[in-house]
Design an enzyme around this catalytic site. Structure first.
Site, mmCIF file in Angstrom:
data_model
loop_
_atom_site.group_PDB
_atom_site.id
_atom_site.type_symbol
_atom_site.label_atom_id
_atom_site.label_comp_id
_atom_site.label_asym_id
_atom_site.label_seq_id
_atom_site.Cartn_x
_atom_site.Cartn_y
_atom_site.Cartn_z
ATOM 1 N N GLY A 105 0.805 -1.219 0.000
ATOM 2 C CA GLY A 105 0.000 0.000 0.000
ATOM 3 C C GLY A 105 0.834 1.264 0.000
ATOM 4 N N LEU A 106 2.065 1.145 -0.561
ATOM 5 C CA LEU A 106 2.922 2.316 -0.748
ATOM 6 C C LEU A 106 3.203 3.088 0.529
ATOM 7 C CD1 LEU A 106 1.495 3.607 -4.176
ATOM 8 C CD2 LEU A 106 3.491 2.167 -3.812
ATOM 9 N N CYS B 130 1.269 1.050 -9.619
ATOM 10 C CA CYS B 130 1.113 0.112 -8.516
ATOM 11 C C CYS B 130 -0.327 -0.397 -8.457
ATOM 12 C CB CYS B 130 1.468 0.778 -7.189
ATOM 13 S SG CYS B 130 1.264 -0.342 -5.808
HETATM 14 C C1 LIG Z 1 7.108 -6.312 -1.338
HETATM 15 C C2 LIG Z 1 7.135 -5.538 -2.619
HETATM 16 C C3 LIG Z 1 6.981 -4.156 -2.570
HETATM 17 C C4 LIG Z 1 7.004 -3.405 -3.737
HETATM 18 N N1 LIG Z 1 6.874 -2.051 -3.652
HETATM 19 C C5 LIG Z 1 6.976 -1.298 -4.777
HETATM 20 C C6 LIG Z 1 6.938 0.124 -4.702
HETATM 21 O O1 LIG Z 1 6.831 0.714 -3.617
HETATM 22 N N2 LIG Z 1 7.046 0.825 -5.858
HETATM 23 C C7 LIG Z 1 7.203 0.218 -7.079
HETATM 24 O O2 LIG Z 1 7.325 0.897 -8.088
HETATM 25 N N3 LIG Z 1 7.250 -1.129 -7.175
HETATM 26 C C8 LIG Z 1 7.138 -1.900 -6.056
HETATM 27 N N4 LIG Z 1 7.207 -3.285 -6.163
HETATM 28 C C9 LIG Z 1 7.378 -3.900 -7.477
HETATM 29 C C10 LIG Z 1 8.848 -4.241 -7.757
HETATM 30 O O3 LIG Z 1 9.647 -3.073 -7.813
HETATM 31 C C11 LIG Z 1 9.009 -5.005 -9.064
HETATM 32 O O4 LIG Z 1 8.566 -4.190 -10.124
HETATM 33 C C12 LIG Z 1 8.232 -6.308 -9.086
HETATM 34 O O5 LIG Z 1 8.275 -6.928 -7.820
HETATM 35 C C13 LIG Z 1 8.723 -7.301 -10.123
HETATM 36 O O6 LIG Z 1 10.057 -7.680 -9.891
HETATM 37 P P1 LIG Z 1 10.497 -9.031 -9.109
HETATM 38 O O7 LIG Z 1 9.729 -10.161 -9.700
HETATM 39 O O8 LIG Z 1 11.977 -9.124 -9.319
HETATM 40 O O9 LIG Z 1 10.147 -8.797 -7.698
HETATM 41 C C14 LIG Z 1 7.171 -4.053 -4.991
HETATM 42 C C15 LIG Z 1 7.318 -5.444 -5.029
HETATM 43 C C16 LIG Z 1 7.311 -6.194 -3.875
HETATM 44 C C17 LIG Z 1 7.476 -7.687 -3.947
#
Ligand SMILES: Cc1cc2nc3c(=O)[nH]c(=O)nc-3n(C[C@H](O)[C@H](O)[C@H](O)COP(=O)(O)O)c2cc1C
Ligand SMILES: Cc1cc2nc3c(=O)[nH]c(=O)nc-3n(C[C@H](O)[C@H](O)[C@H](O)COP(=O)(O)OP(=O)(O)OC[C@H]3O[C@@H](n4cnc5c(N)ncnc54)[C@H](O)[C@@H]3O)c2cc1C
Ligand code: FES
Lengths: 268, 300
Positions: B70-71, B126
């Site tokens: 939830g940012l 998001c």
């Molecule tokens: C716990 C968690 C929190 C995340 N929070 C954000 C965020 O605050 N802002 C954002 O742009 N992406 C957020 N993401 C997305 C990641 O930056 C990324 O785009 C996404 O997880 C895909 O990459 P991965 O498969 O390597 O995790 C979040 C991902 C996870 C798992």
């Protein structure tokens, strides 16, 4: 890689009142864990919070002090209700040495129960200092004594045991006897002083820390300790003196739910 | 072998710690860099503090992670000291900016730039919050947002795209035309839901959450592949990369840099170093001298 790390609803088999505001929940689930490891307990539609295991194997339990929203809700729960569980997480205490002392403050003693059990079963000579502000908040003193530990009780107001702080009792013990390790869980300022005391007396300390936990498995960064980047949920919750000395947050600062850093005293 | 330069910054490798993973504090961003991430990204930061959702916020299922944090963030004012601390260590830093309006996002970006951030990443994508407007899927809104932030800062601006859109190539082109210096692709997929069968309740507090990790990877690779055909600006390919093999696949699809998030769950805090070492081994095996030779090679 094929792991499922989401809360799985399990039946509460039994609820035990430990003190006026601490209850133990025995769960219908088997978990093998090291002393000091924790689980995330999910109260459906309310919240999910970390709790140290106070029972493992076939009688898994958590012991919960009533504090805010989630724990108050848990205290309303009864045998047969469903609680979600995932874990165990973190790395717990390393049980070492021939003669050790445990120091528990308030509900922090919860983290010491399985530790006492394991140490004593390994034949380690164990002393436990169990303290609280007042008699009714002393937790697990009798259980730990029954396991075979030498027991010292302290209360701030002298209503049970020695009048004073756990740290004073520890100081006295350290001046009289030699211990291989000090294990502690309780208010952070208490643990901070214990680490200093350990250093002065050349006894290593293992302390179990609390921070706001979200993922519980080392991904989100919410529980980080400055300036080390160590994560309470994954690199801890138990840390040894060597790490604790590098953690400038220890004793002073924690992050709230937004990630903002605050002084401990500013947490309501 | 992994050394490179992108958008004017010299980098020790193409790996980027993705937004929202570990990025709550300077200390963990610095630790990620020391553990092998060439570039690190902050958690999404808004003008005001946000509390986010209650727990459970992040869980893992059999094929990936599901999150609805939830940012949550302390707000840009409280976060500026963290940015400064990261920059004291000269760690290449992307500040991820969010907000309700293009103006708010531009303000966050300006402040982050002032504190020393090297790049801005705008995140209209998001799935775990109710956005005021569909900035991530409506080309007109995305264009307005991108140009507003571009006008506000001098440092390069990346636009982070969602995989949950019809024509991701066209959207990337829209961002490029509006001045974006690079594309980060992708954010999480879905949203998805997991229901506990004993309590009969969705497990996440927000009920649904974005899917990341291995389940996302083929979708992310396809998105990067399509974006590479549509734009000339560099792409940070993100989604489900957990090994050197996956990193190479992402680069073949068209990524200049490779984002790593959920791999911290699967491979630990040293995931970046492990994936980096594996990438080097594979580069030797396949006869590449640098990562530039890999980027986009699947299109030749
Ligand atoms: C716990 C968690 C929190 C995340 N929070 C954000 C965020 O605050 N802002 C954002 O742009 N992406 C957020 N993401 C997305 C990641 O930056 C990324 O785009 C996404 O997880 C895909 O990459 P991965 O498969 O390597 O995790 C979040 C991902 C996870 C798992
Ligand atoms: C690894 C670990 C193990 C734990 N084991 C146990 C256990 O065995 N038994 C037990 O009773 N409790 C244990 N706790 C603490 C327990 O998780 C909390 O008491 C519980 O989360 C409170 O939830 P709540 O919703 O009832 O209270 P909340 O409404 O969340 O608030 C409780 C209080 O905590 C304060 N607080 C806010 N932020 C923080 C922060 N960052 N760090 C600390 N406090 C903060 C709040 O201001 C408030 O006063 C453990 C915590 C951790 C991290
Ligand atoms: S709670 Fe997420 S990293 Fe510790």
């Amino acid at each position: 890689m094929n792991k499922a790390d989401y809360p799985v609803g399990v039946r509460i088999n039994k609820v035990i009142s430990e003190t006026h505001d601490v209850k133990t929940f025995i769960l219908n689930k088997e978990i093998s864990a090291k002393p000091g490891q924790f689980v995330m307990a999910w109260i459906p539609e309310v919240d999910e919070k970390p709790f140290t295991l106070t029972g493992k194997g076939k009688t898994v339990s958590i012991t919960v002090k009533k504090r805010g929203k989630a724990t108050s809700k848990m205290h309303e729960m009864k045998e047969g209700d469903i609680l979600g569980v995932r874990g165990p997480y973190g790395h717990g205490f390393d049980v070492v040495g021939k003669k050790i002392v445990l120091v528990g403050g308030g509900y922090g003693s919860a983290a010491l129960l399985l530790l006492a059990e394991e140490a004593i079963s390994k034949g380690i000579e164990t002393t436990a200092i169990i303290g609280a502000d007042t008699e009714k908040n002393i937790l697990f003193a009798d259980k730990i004594e029954k396991l075979g530990a030498k027991l010292v009780i302290t209360t701030d107001d002298g209503s049970r045991g020695i009048k004073g702080f756990t740290t004073q009792a520890l100081e006295k013990l350290l001046s009289e006897e030699k211990f291989d390790c000090i294990y502690t869980c309780g208010p952070e300022i208490m643990m901070y002083h214990i680490v200093q005391m350990g250093e002065k007396n050349n006894v290593p300390v293992q302390a179990s820390l609390e921070r706001w936990i979200k993922c519980g498995f080392g991904v989100c960064g919410q529980c980080v300790l400055d300036p080390t980047g160590l994560r309470v949920c994954k690199d801890g919750p138990v840390f040894g003196s060597a790490d604790l000395k590098k953690i400038s947050d220890f004793g002073f600062f924690a992050r709230d739910k937004t990630g903002a850093k605050k002084e401990w005293k500013d947490f309501a | 072998m992994l050394k490179m330069r992108s958008l004017g910054i010299d980098l020790k490798n193409p790996f980027v710690l993705s937004a929202g993973i570990l990025g709550v504090s300077a200390s963990s961003l610095i630790r990620a860099h020391e553990s092998g991430a060439g570039t690190v990204t902050t958690k999404s930061i808004s003008l005001e503090a946000k509390r986010g959702h209650a727990n459970p916020t992040v869980i893992a299922f059999e094929a990936g992670l599901l999150n609805a944090v939830g940012l949550s963030n302390p707000g840009i004012d409280a976060f500026l000291p963290e940015i400064k601390k990261v920059k004291e260590k000269h760690v290449p830093l992307i500040a991820n900016a969010i907000g309700d309006t293009p103006k708010d996002i531009a303000k966050v970006a300006t402040m982050a730039e002032g504190a020393g951030a090297d790049l801005i990443e705008i995140n209209p994508s998001c799935p775990n919050v109710v956005h005021k407007k569909p900035y991530a899927s409506d080309p007109k809104l995305l264009s307005e947002l991108t140009s507003t932030v571009k006008d506000a800062v001098k440092i390069p601006v990346l636009v982070k795209l969602s995989p949950n859109v019809d024509k991701i190539g066209a959207l990337a082109k829209t961002a490029e035309d509006a001045g974006a210096d690079g594309i980060t692709a992708v954010n999480t997929l879905g949203p998805g839901m997991i229901i506990d069968i004993a309590s009969r309740k969705p497990v996440l507090d927000f009920k649904m959450g974005g899917i990341s990790g291995p389940a996302l990877r083929p979708v992310a690779v396809r998105c990067v592949y399509e974006i590479y055909e549509a734009v000339k600006i560099p792409i940070i390919g993100v989604g489900g990369v957990t090994s050197g093999r996956d990193a190479m696949e992402m680069m073949l699809a068209g990524a200049t840099q490779v984002g790593i998030g959920s791999a911290v769950y699967y491979r630990g805090a040293n995931a970046f170093k492990k994936i980096g070492d594996e990438t080097i081994e594979l580069m030797k095996e396949h006869g590449y001298k640098n990562t530039k030779e890999i980027t986009g090679a699947a299109h030749e």
